[in-house]
Write a protein that holds these residues in place. Structure first.
Motif, PDB file in Angstrom:
ATOM      1  N   GLU A 106      15.453   4.870  -3.520  1.00  0.00           N
ATOM      2  CA  GLU A 106      14.622   5.397  -4.820  1.00  0.00           C
ATOM      3  C   GLU A 106      13.937   4.312  -5.126  1.00  0.00           C
ATOM      4  OE1 GLU A 106      16.506   7.377  -8.910  1.00  0.00           O
ATOM      5  OE2 GLU A 106      17.889   6.882  -7.436  1.00  0.00           O
ATOM      6  N   GLY A 107      12.543   4.691  -5.754  1.00  0.00           N
ATOM      7  CA  GLY A 107      11.612   3.935  -6.263  1.00  0.00           C
ATOM      8  C   GLY A 107      10.583   3.468  -5.042  1.00  0.00           C
ATOM      9  N   GLY A 108      10.690   3.563  -3.962  1.00  0.00           N
ATOM     10  CA  GLY A 108      10.002   3.112  -2.929  1.00  0.00           C
ATOM     11  C   GLY A 108       8.875   4.303  -2.797  1.00  0.00           C
ATOM     12  N   CYS A 109       8.042   3.772  -2.179  1.00  0.00           N
ATOM     13  CA  CYS A 109       6.569   4.645  -1.763  1.00  0.00           C
ATOM     14  C   CYS A 109       7.205   5.981  -0.972  1.00  0.00           C
ATOM     15  CB  CYS A 109       5.604   3.981  -1.011  1.00  0.00           C
ATOM     16  SG  CYS A 109       4.142   4.885  -0.915  1.00  0.00           S
ATOM     17  N   SER A 110       7.941   6.011   0.011  1.00  0.00           N
ATOM     18  CA  SER A 110       8.043   7.074   1.068  1.00  0.00           C
ATOM     19  C   SER A 110       8.888   8.143   0.286  1.00  0.00           C
ATOM     20  CB  SER A 110       8.663   6.459   2.159  1.00  0.00           C
ATOM     21  OG  SER A 110       7.639   5.904   3.103  1.00  0.00           O
ATOM     22  N   HIS A 111       9.918   7.484  -0.529  1.00  0.00           N
ATOM     23  CA  HIS A 111      10.804   8.354  -1.223  1.00  0.00           C
ATOM     24  C   HIS A 111      10.287   9.004  -2.370  1.00  0.00           C
ATOM     25  CE1 HIS A 111      14.154   9.039  -4.164  1.00  0.00           C
ATOM     26  NE2 HIS A 111      14.990   8.922  -3.058  1.00  0.00           N
ATOM     27  N   GLY A 112       9.233   8.465  -3.201  1.00  0.00           N
ATOM     28  CA  GLY A 112       8.591   9.101  -4.235  1.00  0.00           C
ATOM     29  C   GLY A 112       7.641  10.106  -3.548  1.00  0.00           C
ATOM     30  N   ASN A 113       6.985   9.864  -2.396  1.00  0.00           N
ATOM     31  CA  ASN A 113       6.166  11.075  -1.869  1.00  0.00           C
ATOM     32  C   ASN A 113       6.793  12.138  -1.272  1.00  0.00           C
ATOM     33  OD1 ASN A 113       3.675   9.392  -1.911  1.00  0.00           O
ATOM     34  ND2 ASN A 113       3.829   8.640  -0.043  1.00  0.00           N
ATOM     35  N   PHE A 114       8.059  11.990  -0.762  1.00  0.00           N
ATOM     36  CA  PHE A 114       8.971  13.138  -0.572  1.00  0.00           C
ATOM     37  C   PHE A 114       9.345  13.817  -1.396  1.00  0.00           C
ATOM     38  CE2 PHE A 114      12.417  15.408   1.442  1.00  0.00           C
ATOM     39  CZ  PHE A 114      11.914  15.786   2.547  1.00  0.00           C
ATOM     40  N   ASP A 115       9.722  13.260  -2.819  1.00  0.00           N
ATOM     41  CA  ASP A 115      10.324  13.902  -4.002  1.00  0.00           C
ATOM     42  C   ASP A 115       9.246  14.715  -4.515  1.00  0.00           C
ATOM     43  OD1 ASP A 115      12.818  13.295  -4.020  1.00  0.00           O
ATOM     44  OD2 ASP A 115      12.599  11.714  -5.548  1.00  0.00           O
ATOM     45  N   MET A 116       7.795  14.138  -4.362  1.00  0.00           N
ATOM     46  CA  MET A 116       6.643  14.816  -5.010  1.00  0.00           C
ATOM     47  C   MET A 116       6.418  16.210  -4.083  1.00  0.00           C
ATOM     48  SD  MET A 116       3.295  15.513  -4.330  1.00  0.00           S
ATOM     49  CE  MET A 116       2.773  13.944  -3.017  1.00  0.00           C
ATOM     50  N   PHE A 117       6.562  15.907  -2.900  1.00  0.00           N
ATOM     51  CA  PHE A 117       6.325  17.251  -2.074  1.00  0.00           C
ATOM     52  C   PHE A 117       7.222  18.110  -2.326  1.00  0.00           C
ATOM     53  CE2 PHE A 117       7.698  18.952   2.099  1.00  0.00           C
ATOM     54  CZ  PHE A 117       6.698  19.922   2.054  1.00  0.00           C
ATOM     55  N   VAL A 118       8.537  17.690  -2.500  1.00  0.00           N
ATOM     56  CA  VAL A 118       9.737  18.941  -2.455  1.00  0.00           C
ATOM     57  C   VAL A 118       9.322  19.526  -3.997  1.00  0.00           C
ATOM     58  CG1 VAL A 118      12.164  19.231  -2.971  1.00  0.00           C
ATOM     59  CG2 VAL A 118      11.197  17.668  -1.343  1.00  0.00           C
ATOM     60  N   GLU A 119       9.049  19.000  -4.891  1.00  0.00           N
ATOM     61  CA  GLU A 119       8.738  19.275  -6.381  1.00  0.00           C
ATOM     62  C   GLU A 119       7.590  20.194  -6.087  1.00  0.00           C
ATOM     63  OE1 GLU A 119       8.405  16.147  -9.031  1.00  0.00           O
ATOM     64  OE2 GLU A 119      10.531  15.596  -8.735  1.00  0.00           O
ATOM     65  N   SER A 120       6.508  19.892  -5.468  1.00  0.00           N
ATOM     66  CA  SER A 120       5.341  20.889  -5.507  1.00  0.00           C
ATOM     67  C   SER A 120       5.904  21.999  -4.878  1.00  0.00           C
ATOM     68  CB  SER A 120       4.209  20.076  -4.657  1.00  0.00           C
ATOM     69  OG  SER A 120       4.395  19.979  -3.369  1.00  0.00           O
ATOM     70  N   ILE A 121       6.374  22.264  -3.874  1.00  0.00           N
ATOM     71  CA  ILE A 121       6.866  23.555  -3.081  1.00  0.00           C
ATOM     72  C   ILE A 121       8.035  24.314  -3.990  1.00  0.00           C
ATOM     73  CG2 ILE A 121       6.137  22.683  -0.816  1.00  0.00           C
ATOM     74  CD1 ILE A 121       9.063  22.585  -0.260  1.00  0.00           C
ATOM     75  N   MET A 122       8.557  23.741  -4.910  1.00  0.00           N
ATOM     76  CA  MET A 122       9.351  24.468  -5.681  1.00  0.00           C
ATOM     77  C   MET A 122       8.939  24.907  -6.901  1.00  0.00           C
ATOM     78  SD  MET A 122      12.094  24.541  -3.811  1.00  0.00           S
ATOM     79  CE  MET A 122      13.389  25.360  -5.194  1.00  0.00           C
ATOM     80  N   SER A 123       7.961  24.615  -7.428  1.00  0.00           N
ATOM     81  CA  SER A 123       7.017  25.079  -8.388  1.00  0.00           C
ATOM     82  C   SER A 123       6.141  26.246  -8.381  1.00  0.00           C
ATOM     83  CB  SER A 123       5.972  23.684  -9.058  1.00  0.00           C
ATOM     84  OG  SER A 123       4.945  23.706  -8.040  1.00  0.00           O
ATOM     85  N   LEU A 130       0.387  11.309   3.611  1.00  0.00           N
ATOM     86  CA  LEU A 130       1.212  10.811   2.900  1.00  0.00           C
ATOM     87  C   LEU A 130       2.411  10.319   3.836  1.00  0.00           C
ATOM     88  CD1 LEU A 130       1.923  13.656   0.108  1.00  0.00           C
ATOM     89  CD2 LEU A 130       0.442  11.482   0.039  1.00  0.00           C
ATOM     90  N   PRO A 131       2.679   8.852   3.491  1.00  0.00           N
ATOM     91  CA  PRO A 131       3.815   8.194   4.256  1.00  0.00           C
ATOM     92  C   PRO A 131       5.415   8.781   3.625  1.00  0.00           C
ATOM     93  CG  PRO A 131       2.788   6.590   2.809  1.00  0.00           C
ATOM     94  CD  PRO A 131       2.102   7.927   2.749  1.00  0.00           C
ATOM     95  N   ILE A 132       6.192   9.081   4.457  1.00  0.00           N
ATOM     96  CA  ILE A 132       7.499   9.372   4.014  1.00  0.00           C
ATOM     97  C   ILE A 132       8.608   8.900   4.922  1.00  0.00           C
ATOM     98  CG2 ILE A 132       6.916  11.714   2.950  1.00  0.00           C
ATOM     99  CD1 ILE A 132       7.851  13.002   5.554  1.00  0.00           C
ATOM    100  N   GLY A 133       8.063   7.814   5.679  1.00  0.00           N
ATOM    101  CA  GLY A 133       8.923   7.096   6.601  1.00  0.00           C
ATOM    102  C   GLY A 133       9.352   5.848   6.188  1.00  0.00           C
ATOM    103  N   PRO A 134      10.082   5.092   7.187  1.00  0.00           N
ATOM    104  CA  PRO A 134      10.495   5.622   8.422  1.00  0.00           C
ATOM    105  C   PRO A 134      11.710   6.717   8.174  1.00  0.00           C
ATOM    106  CG  PRO A 134      10.705   3.112   8.403  1.00  0.00           C
ATOM    107  CD  PRO A 134      10.467   3.506   6.978  1.00  0.00           C
TER     108      PRO A 134
END
Length: 406
Positions: free
Chosen positions: A389-406, A197-201
């Motif tokens: 916000e709305g970018g691929c890396s931004h979305g991937n990072f948000d998804m990762f954070v949400e998944s570990i909080m669930s 998953l790309p989360i950068g730069p």
């Protein structure tokens, strides 16, 4: 509310006088000494409610292990044994991670040999110097540049290769592989290896606009590059020959023998006390993110470390690519062959050195190539958009954070 970050010291097993730049030794020691202590920490987490600032709030159970792949794959194994989620942080290109995940296929296709070295081969497990490609539009790679072939002697390379295999298994079983890259930079790799998953730069300085001013060169070769004295001097003379202002980062240990021998008169002629007031400046360290974000910097002479590349791309600075070892050669392929935002520094076949004339010529080609500048500026825009916000890396990072909080 108590502090959001709790720091816990875990010994790595090395003594105060041990060399932690010895990556092989450090990796082995960390796995042996740190893994059991971290496992105990995870199993104990949540069992005792530790008061924070006297408000009675506890830290709770550890839910996810986030580990640097280079030195922390043992931590991913710990996460699996303790039943918590895990994420490997990969600081280099997605293409290099893809090559590690493809080790079984490379062995099957006889590109590398996991059972030992062949006669007449300089590098352990390298059967051929033929370049290979994991898929179309991915960079060409050389077996000699695979990580375990770049460090130590035969025995050390074999040991490192066994660590790589263990790391590949751990990463294959973890929940996420987080990569400091962005989708459009390595589209072919992310398409074939969707688990990466790309989360950068990741955070870098950003310049406010296009380069202006004196068009400085920034010259830096990372933490590990070492030159012999002849090449070091040729580099210095090449920077002088460009006739351009430059900032050159010279580590104390960048030359074999730990001694700098600048060409005769170089410091007087070119650096700050020179007759022309000083076109160049030599420093032992520089705040690279801020330097590359400065609008006067128009060319980056780089060892092609991935973080440096992402910082250069994020700021629209084209490259003269001068790799030293391992993944830096793959990164050069991105710069010069796929993205076409830089030119390679090529060693002279007779002398084995990058000559001063060649370096100065490469700098002029890069600085004068308008189409190259357009391409790097286009990449800069895409890189910026990916983390908004709305970018691929931004979305991937948000998804990762949400998944570990669930």
């Amino acid at each position: 509310m108590g502090p959001l970050i709790r720091l816990v010291a875990v010994p790595d097993g090395m003594g105060p006088d041990d060399d932690r730049n010895n990556l092989l030794r450090l990796t082995v020691f960390m796995q042996e000494h740190m893994a059991p202590r971290v496992e105990e920490l995870i199993r104990r987490s949540g069992e005792e409610e530790a008061a924070v600032d006297g408000d009675g709030d506890g830290w709770g159970r550890i839910r996810c292990v986030v580990a640097d792949y280079d030195v922390g794959t043992w931590a991913l194994d710990v996460a699996r044994r303790t039943g918590v989620k895990s994420a490997a942080v990969w600081p280099a290109s997605a293409a290099v991670m893809a090559s590690l995940l493809s080790v079984p296929e490379l062995i099957r296709d006889k590109i590398i040999d996991a059972h030992g070295k062949r006669k007449r081969q300089m590098n352990w497990s390298a059967l051929t110097q033929e370049a290979f490609q994991l898929s179309p539009d991915m960079p060409m790679m050389q077996p000699a540049h695979l990580a375990w072939n770049c460090i130590g002697n035969d025995q050390g390379q074999e040991l490192l290769f066994s660590c790589v295999l263990a790391g590949v298994r751990a990463v294959d079983e973890c929940d996420y592989i987080l990569c400091n890259s962005f989708r459009d930079a390595e589209a072919a790799t992310f398409a074939r290896f969707p688990k990466i998953l790309p989360i950068g730069p990741l955070l870098t300085g950003e310049r406010p606009g296009k380069p202006v001013g004196h068009f400085w060169l920034y010259v830096a070769f990372g933490s590990f590059t070492v030159f012999d004295r002849r090449q070091f001097q040729e580099l210095a003379l090449g920077l002088e020959l460009t006739g351009r202002p430059f900032l050159w980062v010279v580590r104390p240990d960048i030359v074999h023998g730990d001694a700098h021998e600048y060409p005769d008169g170089f410091l007087d002629r070119v650096v700050a006390s020179g007759n022309d007031g000083g076109r160049g400046k030599v420093v032992a360290w520089a705040p690279q993110q801020r330097v590359l974000a400065h609008p006067a910097v128009a060319c980056f002479v780089s060892h092609c470390g991935w973080n440096s590349i992402m910082e250069g791309v994020r700021n629209g600075v084209p490259f003269v690519a001068w790799p030293y070892f391992a993944d830096q050669f793959v990164n050069r392929a991105y710069i010069c062959d796929i993205w076409r935002v830089g030119l390679p520094a090529v060693a002279d076949k007779k002398s084995g050195m990058v000559t001063k004339e060649h370096l100065a010529g490469r700098v002029e080609e890069v600085m004068g190539d308008a189409s190259m500048r357009e391409r790097i500026e286009a990449m800069m825009v895409v890189a910026h958009e990916s983390v908004q916000e709305g970018g691929c890396s931004h979305g991937n990072f948000d998804m990762f954070v949400e998944s570990i909080m669930s």
